[in-house]
Scaffold this motif. Sequence first.
Motif, mmCIF file in Angstrom:
data_model
loop_
_atom_site.group_PDB
_atom_site.id
_atom_site.type_symbol
_atom_site.label_atom_id
_atom_site.label_comp_id
_atom_site.label_asym_id
_atom_site.label_seq_id
_atom_site.Cartn_x
_atom_site.Cartn_y
_atom_site.Cartn_z
ATOM 1 N N VAL A 91 1.049 -1.397 -0.127
ATOM 2 C CA VAL A 91 -0.042 -0.082 0.129
ATOM 3 C C VAL A 91 0.646 1.242 0.027
ATOM 4 N N GLY A 92 2.197 1.105 0.084
ATOM 5 C CA GLY A 92 3.122 2.232 0.017
ATOM 6 C C GLY A 92 3.383 2.908 0.989
ATOM 7 N N ILE A 93 3.198 2.381 2.250
ATOM 8 C CA ILE A 93 3.565 3.081 3.630
ATOM 9 C C ILE A 93 4.888 2.497 4.287
ATOM 10 N N ARG A 94 5.502 3.409 5.298
ATOM 11 C CA ARG A 94 6.602 2.994 5.747
ATOM 12 C C ARG A 94 6.536 3.643 7.075
ATOM 13 N N VAL A 95 7.563 2.922 8.017
ATOM 14 C CA VAL A 95 7.513 3.400 9.497
ATOM 15 C C VAL A 95 8.702 3.893 9.456
ATOM 16 N N VAL A 96 8.776 5.103 10.291
ATOM 17 C CA VAL A 96 10.011 6.057 10.540
ATOM 18 C C VAL A 96 9.974 6.504 11.973
ATOM 19 N N GLY A 97 11.195 6.779 12.537
ATOM 20 C CA GLY A 97 11.213 7.337 13.663
ATOM 21 C C GLY A 97 10.546 8.698 13.721
ATOM 22 N N THR A 98 10.522 9.317 14.801
ATOM 23 C CA THR A 98 9.910 10.764 14.927
ATOM 24 C C THR A 98 10.803 11.785 14.177
ATOM 25 N N ASP A 99 12.030 11.531 14.161
ATOM 26 C CA ASP A 99 12.753 12.144 13.349
ATOM 27 C C ASP A 99 12.925 12.160 11.916
#
Length: 149
Positions: free
Chosen positions: A94-102
């Motif tokens: 679905v074109g999403i990714r997990v990143v840190g808050t930075d």
Amino acid sequence: MSATISAKPALPVAGFAGVVSRTIAYIVDSLIVSIASVGTAAGMSLVASVIGSEARDVARTLTAAYLVALPAVFAFYCAVLWGLTGRTVGMAMVGIRVVGTDRGPVRWWSALLRGILLAYFPIGSLWLLVDRRHRAIHDLIARTLVIRR
């Protein structure tokens, strides 16, 4: 000659992933883990039926324990993929990714904490309905964001 200072072009800011894309990704990932787990349990039962009745009793016990541990398998699946690539198979679809808050790569401890919380407290995902950045409880605690990319 006049010297001009050229500013670096701003990186595009990705938007936050919404409820629909996150739900689809969760369902896909849950199906992947469930199908793999059912296949493993069926394989254990098949091997036990060939070996004999004592092994069959052990296989039933192991199968029950394995299915009870299914949330741990899901947490491990998610944490490893988030730690390596920032996305699971469902998230990639679905074109999403997990990143840190930075907005940098997610750290391993954050990926593991996020995976455990998502697997054992999935109702916490409903918090994304009221958060302006669509963060669930596991995102808040693990200090992560889910963005479109």
